[in-house]
Design a protein around this motif. Structure first.
Motif, short mmCIF file in Angstrom:
data_model
loop_
_atom_site.label_atom_id
_atom_site.label_comp_id
_atom_site.label_asym_id
_atom_site.label_seq_id
_atom_site.Cartn_x
_atom_site.Cartn_y
_atom_site.Cartn_z
N VAL A 13 0.89 -1.38 -0.39
CA VAL A 13 -0.19 0.00 0.23
C VAL A 13 0.94 1.17 -0.34
N HIS A 85 -8.12 1.23 -3.05
CA HIS A 85 -7.82 2.39 -2.39
C HIS A 85 -8.71 3.66 -2.95
N VAL A 107 -7.08 3.07 2.58
CA VAL A 107 -7.68 2.06 2.36
C VAL A 107 -9.10 1.16 3.08
#
Length: 110
Positions: A13, A85, A107
């Motif tokens: 991420v 996301h 997220v």
């Protein structure tokens, strides 16, 4: 969730969001026409390898709008195959051109 999985997810991420930030900080969506905002955001997120599922233009109160004089933010949701996301971009109007600037990201893990 296993600690190793959590750490791998966090790193992935972080990498994706860093690439998105870089793309927008490079000026890729600056000096564009109002009608190009959504396509520019979609294109930049796709270039990072994300599948864009939603892009909304929002006013100062976070209400969806299509009025060029009211748009202040763009909210985009994209998926990398594992998690969603969520990106928020600021929209700044200068004369008759718009700049889309990276603001924040998150997220959604289901």
């Amino acid at each position: 969730m296993d600690t190793d999985i959590d750490e791998r997810l966090r790193r992935r991420v972080q990498s994706i969001h860093g690439k998105v930030m870089e793309a927008f900080m490079s000026g890729s969506c600056e000096g564009i026409a109002f009608d190009s905002i959504v396509n520019c955001v979609r294109g930049q997120l796709s270039n990072v390898g994300l599948s864009v599922t939603e892009v909304k233009l929002l006013n100062l109160d976070g209400v969806e709008t299509g009025n060029p004089d009211e748009v202040k933010y763009v909210r985009a949701v994209a998926n990398d195959g594992q998690v969603d996301h969520i990106f928020t971009f600021a929209v700044v109007k200068r004369r008759d051109a718009y700049n889309v600037l990276y603001l924040q990201s998150a997220v959604s893990i289901k």
